[in-house]
Every structure is written in structure tokens, then in C-alpha cells.
Design a protein around this motif. Structure first.
Motif, PDB file in Angstrom:
ATOM      1  N   ALA A 164       1.043  -1.133   0.089  1.00 20.29           N
ATOM      2  CA  ALA A 164       0.130   0.012   0.004  1.00 20.29           C
ATOM      3  C   ALA A 164       0.874   1.340  -0.038  1.00 20.29           C
ATOM      4  N   PRO A 165       1.950   1.324   0.719  1.00 25.36           N
ATOM      5  CA  PRO A 165       2.868   2.499   0.764  1.00 25.36           C
ATOM      6  C   PRO A 165       3.350   2.714  -0.658  1.00 25.36           C
ATOM      7  N   LEU A 166       3.534   1.837  -1.236  1.00 22.57           N
ATOM      8  CA  LEU A 166       4.165   2.084  -2.828  1.00 22.57           C
ATOM      9  C   LEU A 166       3.003   2.584  -3.659  1.00 22.57           C
ATOM     10  N   GLU A 167       1.629   1.908  -3.413  1.00 21.34           N
ATOM     11  CA  GLU A 167       0.694   2.229  -4.273  1.00 21.34           C
ATOM     12  C   GLU A 167       0.233   3.820  -3.910  1.00 21.34           C
ATOM     13  N   PHE A 168       0.527   4.056  -2.859  1.00 17.64           N
ATOM     14  CA  PHE A 168       0.230   5.624  -2.229  1.00 17.64           C
ATOM     15  C   PHE A 168       1.133   6.662  -3.199  1.00 17.64           C
ATOM     16  N   VAL A 169       2.490   6.248  -3.229  1.00 20.48           N
ATOM     17  CA  VAL A 169       3.399   7.043  -3.875  1.00 20.48           C
ATOM     18  C   VAL A 169       3.106   7.264  -5.358  1.00 20.48           C
ATOM     19  N   PHE A 170       2.645   5.939  -5.792  1.00 20.23           N
ATOM     20  CA  PHE A 170       2.631   5.937  -7.432  1.00 20.23           C
ATOM     21  C   PHE A 170       1.177   6.730  -7.807  1.00 20.23           C
ATOM     22  N   LEU A 171       0.209   6.523  -6.933  1.00 23.03           N
ATOM     23  CA  LEU A 171      -1.262   7.244  -7.131  1.00 23.03           C
ATOM     24  C   LEU A 171      -0.826   8.603  -7.076  1.00 23.03           C
ATOM     25  N   ALA A 172       0.002   9.031  -5.725  1.00 25.99           N
ATOM     26  CA  ALA A 172       0.189  10.511  -5.671  1.00 25.99           C
ATOM     27  C   ALA A 172       0.827  11.168  -6.956  1.00 25.99           C
TER      28      ALA A 172
END
Lengths: 411, 105
Positions: A164-172
Motif C-alpha cells: 500500500a505505501p508504494l501504491e500511495f506514492v504511485f497514485l500521488a
């Protein structure tokens, strides 16, 4: 009457109630499930809230809608589990005895474990997205943010949904681009791990993505404290990183009732046999999902795969048959990578994420360790599967054990 | 499996340099591994951590986490980082002849 007691009506507990009620004779078996919250949260959806893709209403439904008829529901906190006496005391004054106990009390974030995190900046320019309130207030903050340095920091492992943390920065990265302000935002990904992810192949693959998206990876950073006045995080070995917006993944711990009952490790996770899901200390206690201390990912997909093994083993325990060591640590994660695309990984205790096709070998429709539009649709479709099939204990077209067919070994 | 030579003693290690056979370990070997990891001399404080880790491993079957070293071993995290710069749990486990700590999944 014999009694089966389930603590926690989240993903694991709800699935177990739905699987067991139809097969345990109601004249012989009483099933009770305990939870203190009426609302079931679709936790994988929290990730989308800060970017306005989902709102609060998209991720909540009443818990009772997913619990089968014929299961007693106790809406109460739990005071203490007394495993030696096979009973549980509830906050509402009741004492429940059990023949078998399933613990599915999950895990929660503990920002107070990091000095400074809750002092001053919390929900001002420090937001988590692992709670509904955190995700919603971060969405409000981002709406008016004019840019600066956004630092995502994983405090310590293990955490729920390690992707989830990786997804968060990708989405950001995608969202700031859409807003026309990507050039005004620096994105840092700060982790105590030596790379972007825990397993080598995936770490390399995902690490390349960070680079491609101009997200700075800071590995081997173990945070000691937050200085909210100077707006920086400080590691045990005195590295410092300044932030304008801090998005921490705080320490994850099992429920406090586990500590009160003296049943957990330092993080309140329960010592559990990693293949049978039986408690290591009590024969008539089984554990599922985030509450365990298994060396597997803490994620809904894992709880779901565990549920099939646990279902079989509870029935075997009742019939006095030896338990089957069939749980293999299987996890399956869609990783949202922004711009309408996604990555899929499928792995277990022994096999790291490998490239290939999933679930049909050679066909797909999903691609493993590869970025595709179809993977993104898989992720978005999963919410429907979660509410309509998974929680209800229905058979999904994916086996509990990881399958090597369709995967390619990489030299 | 790679074989490594520490002061003339041949031992099997895994790809990341952790001992394969716990029985190969002794204090002399620990000193040699520590040197490789950039720790010139193992002080009493180092040994306290190493012995605690070995004891925990024998009792529990896994190397203790940093949090456990702090809570049960009574060793402040800051001190651990001073003693074993870089990654205390991993580095200390390697010197103590234990497998790489879990907890990273």
C-alpha cells in the motif's frame, strides 16, 4: 450445546462465520461472533480516498449485513480472553465460554509509538491513510495543498498490506500530474527495508518504477522520532529528512486485548502455527488474518486464503483428526501504479513474486510482475468481489495454495 | 552454498553471508565476522547483545527483533545502532551466527 466463538467480525471473522454456520449442525453448535463496531470497512479502499477516487461511503457497509442468520452477534468490546478457562469476558458484562475459539481481532496503527508524531503536526501536516479518518482528512488537505516535499515513511515492519505505501506514492505521482502541479511536489519513499519491497525480484522491479516516476527511495531508514516544529524525521543513526507533508505508516500492532490477555508477542501478535493456524499455546484456539504472528503479508487476500485451511482444520479438530499443515503463506496483491494501470504479484512463504500470467496459466487475464491496464481493472473489480463473494465465504476461482503454473522462474 | 574462510576456518554461509550451520559458531568466529562487518573490536556491550540473541534464538527459534531487544533485553535502540551501525538486528544476528531475522515480509 457446544460453542464456537469468533472474536472480531472483520474480513477473517466474517468469512469464518459464513463458512462454518452452514456445516455445523445448529442443534449441536452455537456460534457467536463478537465485535465492537457496527461498520465494516473495505480497508483496501482507504488508499483511494486521499485522491478523491473513493469517498467514505464507498468503503463502508453494515457488518450485520454480512453475518449469516443463526450466528449470535455480540456488539461489545472484549475485556479479556482467559484461554486457561476457555472463556472470554466482554465489556458489556457477559462472559462467553467456548469449546473452540477463533481470534480475528486484526491489527491497528499506533502513531504514539513514535515520539513526536502526535505532537502538533498530527492531522495538520502529518496524516496516515490506514484509518478512515486519516484518509478523509488527508483528502481535504491535498485538495488545497500548493506543493512542497511529501515524505512517505514506513515506521517499522510488519505492516498491513506492505504494498500500500508504494501504491500511495504511485497514485500521488499520477494525481499531482493530473492537478498540473507535479513539478511543485517532491516525493520521498522512506523505508526501514533495504529496498522498495521485501522480496528481491519485486523490490528491483518496483524500485525501477520509483525511479521512472521520479520518486526518491531512501532505504534503511529506521525512524526514531518526528520533530514537528522543524518538520523533519530523524532516524536512530541520526539521518534527517525534512518534510512539508508527512504520510507515515505508523507501527502496526495487534489488538490491546491480546496484550491484556497475555497472549501476544511485543507487537501483540499471537504465536500461531504458520501452516495449521492453530495457536502455538492453546489447542482449542485458532488465529486468522492480521492477528497472527505468521511471516506472511498482513492482508485481506491472506486472511481469505487462510480461511480455507482454517475451515478444514476446525472441522478436523472437532472430529479429533490431526490438523493439515496446508497454509503456505499465499498472498495475492494488486498494486495500483497510477495512470489507470496496475501490477499484480502472487507469492508465498517460499516463492517470491515471479512474472507470468494469472489465474489461468499462459492466458491471464492478469499479468504478474508487469504493469497492465487489465491489472488495474482487476483491482477496481475486487471491491465487488470482496463484498459479494469473499466476505460471504463463497468459492473464488483462485486456490488457497499458491500455484507455480503460469509463473516463470527468472535466473 | 558459498564457503567462507575466517582466519583459516572454513564455514558454509548463505548468499547473504549468514552461517548455515549454527554449530560452526564460536566467539573467535564472531570476532572475525564482526571485522568483516566493519566492527573492529567486540566490546562487553556487543557481547551482551550477541549472547542475548543466541539465548533467544535457542528458546524461540527465531532471532529477536529490535523491539524485543529493547523490551526484553533492556538494550536501548539508540545503543544498538551505535554498536551495530547500519542495521542492528541483521548485523548482530550475522555476528551471533544466526539466520537473517524474519519480520521482513
Amino acid at each position: 450445546m457446544k460453542k464456537l466463538l469468533i472474536l472480531g467480525a472483520g474480513t477473517g471473522g466474517t468469512i469464518m462465520a459464513n463458512k462454518l454456520r452452514p456445516v455445523l449442525d445448529p442443534l449441536e453448535w452455537d456460534i457467536t461472533i463478537v465485535d465492537q463496531e457496527e461498520v465494516h470497512y473495505y480497508q483496501p479502499g482507504f488508499l483511494f480516498i486521499p485522491f478523491g477516487i473513493y469517498n467514505r461511503n464507498d468503503v463502508i457497509k453494515p457488518k450485520r449485513d454480512f453475518l449469516p442468520a443463526g450466528v449470535n452477534v455480540e456488539m461489545s468490546g472484549i475485556e479479556v480472553i482467559e484461554p486457561e478457562k476457555s472463556r472470554v469476558k466482554l465489556d458489556n458484562g457477559k462472559t462467553l465460554e467456548y469449546d473452540y475459539l477463533i481470534i480475528s481481532t486484526g491489527s491497528k496503527i499506533h502513531p504514539e509509538e513514535t515520539p513526536g508524531m502526535l505532537e502538533g503536526g498530527w492531522r495538520q501536516n502529518i496524516f496516515d491513510f490506514y484509518t478512515i479518518d486519516g484518509a478523509v482528512s488527508l483528502a481535504n488537505f491535498l485538495k488545497y495543498w500548493e506543493g512542497g516535499r511529501m515524505v512517505l515513511n514506513i515506521v517499522e515492519m510488519p505492516i498491513k498490506c506492505p504494498v500500500a505505501p508504494l501504491e500511495f506514492v504511485f497514485l500521488a505521482d499520477w494525481w499531482f500530474t493530473e492537478q498540473g502541479m507535479r513539478d511543485k511536489v517532491e516525493i520521498f519513499f522512506v523505508t526501514p527495508l533495504p529496498g522498495a519491497f521485501t522480496k528481491p525480484l519485486a523490490a528491483k522491479f518496483l524500485g525501477n518504477f520509483l525511479e521512472k516516476k521520479n520518486i526518491r527511495l531512501v532505504p534503511d531508514f529506521s525512524i526514531e522520532r518526528v520533530d514537528p516544529d522543524k518538520q523533519k524525521i530523524i532516524s536512530y543513526d541520526e539521518q534527517e529528512i525534512e518534510y512539508d507533508l508527512l504520510v507515515p505508516i505508523p507501527t502496526n500492532m495487534g489488538d490491546e486485548v491480546i496484550a491484556r490477555s497475555g497472549m501476544g508477542d511485543e507487537l501483540n501478535f499471537i504465536p500461531t502455527d504458520k501452516h495449521t493456524l492453530q495457536s502455538k499455546n492453546y489447542e482449542n484456539i485458532f488465529v486468522i488474518g492480521d492477528a497472527t504472528d505468521l511471516p506472511s503479508s498482513k492482508a485481506g487476500s491472506v486472511a481469505h486464503f487462510e480461511s480455507e485451511v482454517l475451515f478444514e482444520n476446525i472441522l478436523r479438530a472437532i472430529d479429533k483428526r490431526p490438523l493439515l499443515p496446508k497454509f503456505d503463506g499465499h498472498a495475492n496483491c494488486f498494486i495500483e501504479s497510477g495512470f489507470g494501470k496496475g501490477i499484480l504479484i502472487d507469492f508465498n512463504y517460499d516463492v517470491e513474486p515471479l512474472p507470468g500470467k494469472f489465474p489461468l496459466p499462459g492466458i491471464g487475464p492478469f499479468s504478474l510482475l508487469e504493469e497492465t491496464k487489465m491489472n488495474h481493472w482487476g483491482k477496481m473489480m475486487f471491491r465487488w468481489m470482496y463484498w459479494n463473494l469473499l466476505l460471504k465465504g463463497a468459492e473464488l476461482p483462485i486456490e488457497a495454495q499458491m500455484n507455480m503454473a503460469g509463473k516463470r522462474r527468472v535466473a | 552454498m558459498p564457503v567462507k574462510d575466517f582466519n583459516g576456518k572454513q564455514v558454509q554461509v548463505d548468499d547473504e553471508g549468514y552461517l548455515v550451520n549454527q554449530a560452526d559458531w564460536d566467539e573467535e568466529l564472531a570476532k572475525a565476522i564482526a571485522k568483516e562487518e566493519g566492527i573492529e573490536e567486540l566490546t562487553e556491550a556487543h557481547w551482551k547483545v550477541i549472547h542475548f540473541m543466541r539465548k533467544e534464538y535457542q528458546e524461540k527459534g527465531t532471532a529477536p527483533s529490535i523491539r524485543r531487544l529493547k523490551n526484553t533485553g533492556g538494550i536501548p535502540v539508540k545503543e544498538l545502532y551505535n554498536l551495530f551501525p547500519g542495521g542492528p538486528a541483521k548485523k548482530a544476528a550475522k555476528i551471533a551466527g544466526l539466520p537473517k531475522p524474519q519480520g521482513c515480509v
